[in-house]
Design an enzyme around this catalytic site. Structure first.
Site, PDB file in Angstrom:
ATOM      1  N   LYS A  52      41.588  24.398  70.029  1.00 10.26           N
ATOM      2  CA  LYS A  52      42.100  25.632  69.541  1.00 10.26           C
ATOM      3  C   LYS A  52      41.227  26.971  70.474  1.00 10.26           C
ATOM      4  O   LYS A  52      39.729  26.542  70.055  1.00 10.26           O
ATOM      5  CB  LYS A  52      42.325  26.110  68.282  1.00 10.26           C
ATOM      6  CG  LYS A  52      42.402  27.350  67.748  1.00 10.26           C
ATOM      7  CD  LYS A  52      42.340  27.398  66.328  1.00 10.26           C
ATOM      8  CE  LYS A  52      41.732  29.103  65.830  1.00 10.26           C
ATOM      9  NZ  LYS A  52      41.763  29.050  64.493  1.00 10.26           N
ATOM     10  N   TRP A  54      49.539  27.925  64.176  1.00 13.14           N
ATOM     11  CA  TRP A  54      50.063  28.533  63.364  1.00 13.14           C
ATOM     12  C   TRP A  54      49.031  29.701  62.635  1.00 13.14           C
ATOM     13  O   TRP A  54      49.024  29.820  61.370  1.00 13.14           O
ATOM     14  CB  TRP A  54      50.707  27.648  62.173  1.00 13.14           C
ATOM     15  CG  TRP A  54      51.559  26.801  62.623  1.00 13.14           C
ATOM     16  CD1 TRP A  54      52.967  27.084  62.824  1.00 13.14           C
ATOM     17  CD2 TRP A  54      51.299  25.307  62.721  1.00 13.14           C
ATOM     18  NE1 TRP A  54      53.347  25.577  63.330  1.00 13.14           N
ATOM     19  CE2 TRP A  54      52.642  24.811  63.140  1.00 13.14           C
ATOM     20  CE3 TRP A  54      50.179  24.318  62.535  1.00 13.14           C
ATOM     21  CZ2 TRP A  54      52.506  23.410  63.376  1.00 13.14           C
ATOM     22  CZ3 TRP A  54      50.198  23.095  62.979  1.00 13.14           C
ATOM     23  CH2 TRP A  54      51.401  22.519  63.246  1.00 13.14           C
ATOM     24  N   HIS A  55      48.297  30.140  63.566  1.00 13.90           N
ATOM     25  CA  HIS A  55      47.198  31.106  63.115  1.00 13.90           C
ATOM     26  C   HIS A  55      47.448  32.349  63.644  1.00 13.90           C
ATOM     27  O   HIS A  55      46.463  33.074  64.098  1.00 13.90           O
ATOM     28  CB  HIS A  55      45.816  30.641  63.509  1.00 13.90           C
ATOM     29  CG  HIS A  55      45.526  29.171  62.676  1.00 13.90           C
ATOM     30  ND1 HIS A  55      44.354  28.476  63.163  1.00 13.90           N
ATOM     31  CD2 HIS A  55      45.900  28.641  61.542  1.00 13.90           C
ATOM     32  CE1 HIS A  55      44.159  27.525  62.404  1.00 13.90           C
ATOM     33  NE2 HIS A  55      45.187  27.551  61.551  1.00 13.90           N
ATOM     34  N   TYR A  56      48.575  32.953  63.928  1.00 16.64           N
ATOM     35  CA  TYR A  56      48.860  34.135  64.363  1.00 16.64           C
ATOM     36  C   TYR A  56      48.530  35.284  63.557  1.00 16.64           C
ATOM     37  O   TYR A  56      48.406  34.993  62.173  1.00 16.64           O
ATOM     38  CB  TYR A  56      50.400  34.406  64.692  1.00 16.64           C
ATOM     39  CG  TYR A  56      51.345  33.819  63.568  1.00 16.64           C
ATOM     40  CD1 TYR A  56      51.790  34.644  62.381  1.00 16.64           C
ATOM     41  CD2 TYR A  56      51.767  32.420  63.507  1.00 16.64           C
ATOM     42  CE1 TYR A  56      52.741  34.365  61.677  1.00 16.64           C
ATOM     43  CE2 TYR A  56      52.725  32.252  62.567  1.00 16.64           C
ATOM     44  CZ  TYR A  56      53.219  32.785  61.616  1.00 16.64           C
ATOM     45  OH  TYR A  56      53.940  32.395  60.517  1.00 16.64           O
TER      46      TYR A  56
END
Length: 557
Positions: free
Chosen positions: A398, A494-496
């Site tokens: 990431k 899923w880290h928006y």
């Protein structure tokens, strides 16, 4: 193509398929229930709330930040916390590590009982939002790590670092645990060190360059804890939590009888599962606080008439306050990686080890055991009922903080429908470079001695990995090939964040610019990523802002 890749990754990334758990269901509110947490004594279905009532603070969204925020403020004022989903412990899959994949795969866009709401961005990448008390902290992979220290200088907020530390510790006493490393996580730790991701920092909750073991919100029994558990700290006489309460808009009025140019939040309009409307109103010195997340908070502002004037007019939404940047500067951390079938059986594990590189990327790992039903008449399996198990393991990268930004726009004037979002992955060449760096580091870990035991020997006697889905390009020195791999296999972790960022939509106290009595406390205010996983910092933020609100109330008295 990208959706096919995503399905392959999801099937192999993390956990058990839902077929393995006959009790799992998107309607698992009817299924076996876990022991009731103590906070349920002040949780009510929205159908049982008054059609109109008054509070000091109304918090929209019982998620990662909203729960600690409500628990904290309740010690000084009367609080209503409104959550559009239900209770996490009534969904067995949510409460165990093994249920993670089943929850994500069962995510449903329109079923109000589904604890995860699916959406696919305009980039074509499937994603999910939490729709349950605890929010995304109740559906995630449980990794807990404090923010990168640079975050506090770059986020645009004026932080009291002593209070930040106290707030983190408050969260950690209740819901953070030290994970126990087994085969795959231990091997990846050693492989990261061989690949030069040094020093070894051991177990720490602090953000630290090198290789470390982070915290987990799954305890030693594998049971999940989420921000909802922080509600046990609330003053029960001062708090009410309404579940299955879908807030449709913030109610606004002129701030002054003499001037119609400035507006103030006076309450919210929400609907229960029967379709009845309720008005929740705030007292004179009270506030409405949006904690609906990076998707929900900008969506609610737009539906309430706060956003770019021409855009709102095009939807026929009366403009209450012109805020040109609502929905802009929306970011998502891209995820890329590989999945292998190891030559030896592996236990199930979620992310526990992280390699924080000095080249703008994090490397993490997971392993899972996926059971398949055996054929009824098998030559190889003596007992027809015996399951077959496939073990898979993943290495993912990431980037540390995306510079590529996107936007959110309405898809409907009905709040229950997802807005349209585009993250514009890899629009900025720096993000491409960081992804290439992270993917190359995955390649270096695969070449380490620590991972030799997971290779198969081929018919020529050579050893190599068996990949499921895309493998890294053979020539990892070729930047163009690696950049193509990044774009071709991009997925979400899923880290928006963003959409209501500090300095554009909210001020450094997180108050909406130009609107009285309205604040936003969630990841939508961040224009920079906190680090390896934002949940620690979002829970800290809820506690932190709650304490600041209490202090301000006491000063004003």
């Amino acid at each position: 193509m990208r959706e096919t890749i995503f399905v392959i990754f999801m099937l192999c990334f993390f956990l058990i398929v839902s077929a393995a758990d006959p009790s799992s269901s998107s309607h698992s509110h009817h299924d076996h229930q876990q022991q009731e947490p103590t906070y349920t004594k002040f949780v009510v279905n929205a159908t049982d709330l008054p059609l109109e009532d008054y509070y000091d603070y109304i918090i929209v969204g019982g998620g990662t930040a909203g729960c600690p925020l409500a628990a904290t403020i309740s010690h000084s004022a009367r609080v209503l916390l409104l959550e559009r989903g239900g209770l996490p412990h009534r969904h067995p899959n949510l409460m165990s590590q093994e249920g993670f994949l089943a929850t994500i795969l069962a995510a449903n866009a329109h079923d109000p009982y589904s604890p995860a709401q699916s959406f696919t961005s305009d980039d074509g990448v499937p994603n999910a939002r939490g729709r349950v008390l605890g929010g995304s902290s109740a559906i995630n992979a449980g990794f807990y790590s404090r923010a990168d220290p640079d975050f506090f200088t770059r986020s645009g907020l004026q932080w009291d670092l002593n209070l930040v530390n106290e707030s983190y510790e408050w969260v950690e006493r209740e819901i953070v645990f030290r994970p126990h490393l087994r085969t795959w996580q231990s091997a990846v730790r050693d492989g990261l060190l061989e690949a030069g991701v040094a020093p070894y920092n051991g177990f720490t909750l602090e953000h630290a360059k090198g290789t470390k073991i982070g915290g987990s919100t799954f305890d030693e029994r594998g049971t999940r804890h989420s921000s909802a558990d922080l509600l046990r700290y609330a003053r029960t006489s001062n708090i009410k939590v309404g579940i299955y309460a879908s807030v449709e808009r913030v109610l606004l009025a002129s701030s002054s009888p003499k001037s119609s140019s400035r507006v103030s939040a006076i309450g919210v309009l929400y609907r229960d599962l029967t379709g009845r409307y309720h008005h929740a109103m705030v007292h004179k010195e009270g506030e409405v606080i949006l904690s609906a997340g990076a998707i929900g908070s900008p969506q609610l502002l737009l539906l309430s008439g706060m956003g770019p004037r021409p855009y709102l007019s095009s939807w026929g939404i009366p403009v209450a306050h012109h805020l040109p940047y609502v929905g802009h500067f929306l970011y998502d951390n891209p995820r890329n990686g590989i999945t292998i079938v190891p030559s030896v059986p592996l236990e199930h594990s979620l992310i526990q080890v992280v390699g924080i590189t000095d080249s703008g990327a994090y490397v993490e790992a997971a392993s899972n055991v996926i059971p398949f039903a055996s054929p009824p008449y098998s030559v190889f399996i003596r007992t027809p009922s015996s399951p077959l198990y496939l073990t898979v393991a993943t290495l993912i990268a990431k980037i540390s903080g995306p510079l590529s930004s996107g936007f959110l726009r309405l898809g409907s004037t009905d709040v229950r429908f997802n807005p349209v979002v585009r993250f514009n992955y890899f629009n900025n060449p720096v993000d491409v470079e960081r992804c290439v760096n992270g993917s190359r580091k995955i390649g270096a870990v695969l070449k380490s001695r620590a991972l030799n035991d997971f290779k198969f020997r081929n018919w020529l006697g050579a050893q190599d990995f068996r990949f499921v889905g895309p493998a890294l390009p053979p020539d990892q020195d070729d930047f163009l090939q690696m950049a193509d791999f990044c774009r071709r296999t991009v997925s979400t972790i899923w880290h928006y964040h963003g959409g209501c960022v500090v300095g554009r939509v909210v001020d450094p106290d997180l108050k909406v610019i130009g609107v009285d009595s309205l604040r936003i406390v969630d990841g939508s205010v961040f224009s920079v990523s906190p680090g390896t996983n934002p949940q620690a910092t979002l829970m800290m933020l809820g506690r932190y802002i709650g304490l600041k609100i209490i202090r301000d109330r006491e000063k004003n008295k």
